[in-house]
Motif scaffolding. Structure first.
Motif, PDB file in Angstrom:
ATOM      1  N   GLY A 108       0.608  -3.866  -6.138  1.00 33.06           N
ATOM      2  CA  GLY A 108      -0.569  -4.859  -5.973  1.00 33.06           C
ATOM      3  C   GLY A 108       0.034  -6.228  -5.338  1.00 33.06           C
ATOM      4  O   GLY A 108       1.236  -6.157  -4.853  1.00 33.06           O
ATOM      5  N   THR A 118     -11.349  -7.438   7.436  1.00 30.60           N
ATOM      6  CA  THR A 118     -11.566  -8.302   6.152  1.00 30.60           C
ATOM      7  C   THR A 118     -11.979  -9.718   6.710  1.00 30.60           C
ATOM      8  O   THR A 118     -11.597 -10.147   7.842  1.00 30.60           O
ATOM      9  CB  THR A 118     -10.858  -8.442   5.190  1.00 30.60           C
ATOM     10  OG1 THR A 118      -9.514  -8.912   5.712  1.00 30.60           O
ATOM     11  CG2 THR A 118     -10.077  -7.193   4.770  1.00 30.60           C
ATOM     12  N   LYS A 120      -4.643  -9.186  -1.837  1.00 26.48           N
ATOM     13  CA  LYS A 120      -5.160  -8.331  -2.854  1.00 26.48           C
ATOM     14  C   LYS A 120      -6.600  -8.142  -2.268  1.00 26.48           C
ATOM     15  O   LYS A 120      -6.937  -6.720  -2.274  1.00 26.48           O
ATOM     16  CB  LYS A 120      -5.625  -9.434  -4.158  1.00 26.48           C
ATOM     17  CG  LYS A 120      -6.311  -8.647  -5.053  1.00 26.48           C
ATOM     18  CD  LYS A 120      -6.490  -9.490  -6.333  1.00 26.48           C
ATOM     19  CE  LYS A 120      -7.244  -8.965  -7.307  1.00 26.48           C
ATOM     20  NZ  LYS A 120      -7.616  -9.639  -8.832  1.00 26.48           N
ATOM     21  N   ALA A 121      -7.436  -8.814  -1.564  1.00 26.79           N
ATOM     22  CA  ALA A 121      -8.747  -8.438  -0.802  1.00 26.79           C
ATOM     23  C   ALA A 121      -8.386  -7.301   0.091  1.00 26.79           C
ATOM     24  O   ALA A 121      -9.193  -6.239   0.230  1.00 26.79           O
ATOM     25  CB  ALA A 121      -9.352  -9.702  -0.283  1.00 26.79           C
ATOM     26  N   ARG A 122      -7.282  -7.265   0.958  1.00 25.78           N
ATOM     27  CA  ARG A 122      -7.043  -6.464   2.067  1.00 25.78           C
ATOM     28  C   ARG A 122      -6.712  -4.963   1.230  1.00 25.78           C
ATOM     29  O   ARG A 122      -7.097  -3.926   1.741  1.00 25.78           O
ATOM     30  CB  ARG A 122      -5.794  -6.802   2.664  1.00 25.78           C
ATOM     31  CG  ARG A 122      -5.711  -5.871   3.775  1.00 25.78           C
ATOM     32  CD  ARG A 122      -4.604  -6.123   4.892  1.00 25.78           C
ATOM     33  NE  ARG A 122      -5.498  -7.342   5.645  1.00 25.78           N
ATOM     34  CZ  ARG A 122      -6.288  -6.943   6.736  1.00 25.78           C
ATOM     35  NH1 ARG A 122      -6.300  -5.887   7.224  1.00 25.78           N
ATOM     36  NH2 ARG A 122      -6.982  -7.941   7.510  1.00 25.78           N
ATOM     37  N   LEU A 123      -5.920  -5.216   0.128  1.00 20.27           N
ATOM     38  CA  LEU A 123      -5.357  -3.838  -0.565  1.00 20.27           C
ATOM     39  C   LEU A 123      -6.863  -2.999  -1.098  1.00 20.27           C
ATOM     40  O   LEU A 123      -6.924  -1.948  -1.495  1.00 20.27           O
ATOM     41  CB  LEU A 123      -4.572  -4.103  -1.685  1.00 20.27           C
ATOM     42  CG  LEU A 123      -3.299  -4.316  -1.013  1.00 20.27           C
ATOM     43  CD1 LEU A 123      -2.242  -4.741  -2.376  1.00 20.27           C
ATOM     44  CD2 LEU A 123      -2.533  -3.344  -0.208  1.00 20.27           C
ATOM     45  N   GLY A 124      -7.888  -4.034  -1.386  1.00 17.44           N
ATOM     46  CA  GLY A 124      -9.181  -3.350  -2.187  1.00 17.44           C
ATOM     47  C   GLY A 124      -9.936  -2.637  -0.855  1.00 17.44           C
ATOM     48  O   GLY A 124     -11.090  -1.986  -1.363  1.00 17.44           O
ATOM     49  N   ARG A 125      -9.447  -2.712   0.400  1.00 11.65           N
ATOM     50  CA  ARG A 125     -10.170  -1.842   1.436  1.00 11.65           C
ATOM     51  C   ARG A 125      -9.239  -0.688   1.832  1.00 11.65           C
ATOM     52  O   ARG A 125      -8.085  -1.036   1.851  1.00 11.65           O
ATOM     53  CB  ARG A 125     -10.705  -2.696   2.231  1.00 11.65           C
ATOM     54  CG  ARG A 125     -11.922  -3.768   1.794  1.00 11.65           C
ATOM     55  CD  ARG A 125     -11.931  -4.852   2.683  1.00 11.65           C
ATOM     56  NE  ARG A 125     -12.636  -4.354   4.056  1.00 11.65           N
ATOM     57  CZ  ARG A 125     -13.957  -4.197   4.088  1.00 11.65           C
ATOM     58  NH1 ARG A 125     -14.816  -4.571   3.010  1.00 11.65           N
ATOM     59  NH2 ARG A 125     -14.931  -3.650   5.032  1.00 11.65           N
ATOM     60  N   ARG A 140       0.800  -1.341  -0.107  1.00 13.29           N
ATOM     61  CA  ARG A 140       0.079  -0.021   0.018  1.00 13.29           C
ATOM     62  C   ARG A 140       0.674   1.359   0.080  1.00 13.29           C
ATOM     63  O   ARG A 140       0.480   2.226  -0.899  1.00 13.29           O
ATOM     64  CB  ARG A 140      -0.799  -0.042   1.297  1.00 13.29           C
ATOM     65  CG  ARG A 140      -2.210   1.091   1.274  1.00 13.29           C
ATOM     66  CD  ARG A 140      -2.914   0.941   2.408  1.00 13.29           C
ATOM     67  NE  ARG A 140      -3.373  -0.114   2.985  1.00 13.29           N
ATOM     68  CZ  ARG A 140      -4.477  -0.569   2.345  1.00 13.29           C
ATOM     69  NH1 ARG A 140      -5.265  -0.079   1.739  1.00 13.29           N
ATOM     70  NH2 ARG A 140      -5.112  -1.815   2.935  1.00 13.29           N
TER      71      ARG A 140
END
Length: 306
Positions: free
Chosen positions: A162, A203, A192-197, A157
């Motif tokens: 990514g 999460t 990836k899922a965490r970086l989307g938030r 982040r």
């Protein structure tokens, strides 16, 4: 050009991601920069320590040993999820790896096989050592897996990378197996899922998959451990869920083999015209009943013997 984070920025990034971070000794100035540069940085590398116990693992990663001076990573991730920072700058964690892998990390694309050791990984990767024996049996607690996810996501982040910028040591250097016990593909999916938030968000973790340790190996190991504890505590073996699953798995495989053999025999008889339809059906039903009875008897006996 991705320049290294300052000590303050690294610490802030990790804490903003929701991690408990401990600053160990003089980690801010503890590095191997006199042996070569740190940077440009391109990714995060995950390892296991091949040790047990938090304190001794942290000290080992800080000090290193006679053949490999410390620091051996930037952070040590304990089983309770705490991150101990032990180095800032160049650290002895990655060694020489494959330049094709490095290019794939930079491009954030699928990793090629690591079949060369020609590129200085200590220059280009942040490293996290995770406390685990690396024998495929030592468990990976949920808190530790979540901390690995958060630590990697924090650095990604900070740079705008990514999840593909996180790799395991086994994906970098030929002959390495770490981290052993979970799948890096699944870990990248979690990152990836965490970086989307937003940073620090809660999460729902993606169920982690094992790597080269089969589910039955894990169940067998857990069953053996449970057997040992029950004998020590009660003087007798107490049946447990894992043992029951292992036993059932073995018996089910036997049943499948028996049914397969029965099917082949029936097919042969039918093609050769040795039996009429009624006789074939009767033989099949009798064989199936016998196999199921054997399975039931075996499970009953297992309960009684336990």
């Amino acid at each position: 050009m991705a320049i290294p984070l300052t000590a303050d920025r690294l610490l802030t990034a990790l804490r903003n991601e929701g991690l408990r971070v401990v600053e160990h000794r003089d980690w801010r100035t503890h590095n191997r920069n006199h042996k070569g540069p740190f940077g440009p940085v391109h990714g995060v590398m995950i390892h296991h320590t091949v040790t047990e116990g938090t304190q001794q693992s942290v000290e080992l990663c800080y000090n290193g040993h006679s053949s490999l001076p410390g620091p051996l990573c930037h952070g040590v991730i304990a089983k309770d999820g705490t991150v101990y920072l032990v180095g800032n700058g160049r650290t002895n964690h990655a060694g020489l790896g494959d330049d094709d892998v490095l290019r794939a990390v930079i491009d954030e694309r699928e990793l090629p096989s690591d079949n060369e050791a020609n590129t200085d990984g200590n220059r280009h990767f942040y490293g996290f050592e995770c406390v685990n024996l690396g024998d495929g049996k030592d468990p990976w607690p949920a808190a530790q897996l979540e901390a690995i996810e958060k630590a990697a996501a924090a650095i990604c982040r900070a740079y705008g990378w990514g999840a593909a910028s996180t790799i395991g040591h086994l994906e970098w250097q030929p002959g390495k197996v770490d981290p052993r016990g979970f799948s890096m593909d699944t870990m990248r999916a979690r990152i990836k899922a965490r970086l989307g938030r937003p940073a620090g968000s809660t999460t729902t973790p993606i169920p982690i998959e094992e790597d080269d340790v089969s589910a039955m190996e894990v169940l067998t190991y857990r069953n053996e451990a449970a057997d040992k504890r029950s004998v020590e505590e009660t003087g007798q073996r107490i049946p447990d869920f894992y043992g029951y699953v292992v036993q059932t798995h073995g018996l089910a495989r036997t049943l499948a083999a028996q049914v397969g053999a029965l099917t082949a025999t029936v097919t042969t008889l039918a093609e050769g015209g040795g039996l009429d339809a009624a006789e074939i059906q009767a033989a099949a039903e009798a064989g199936a009943r016998a196999a199921l009875a054997e399975l039931g008897d075996a499970l009953t006996n297992e309960d009684q013997e336990a």
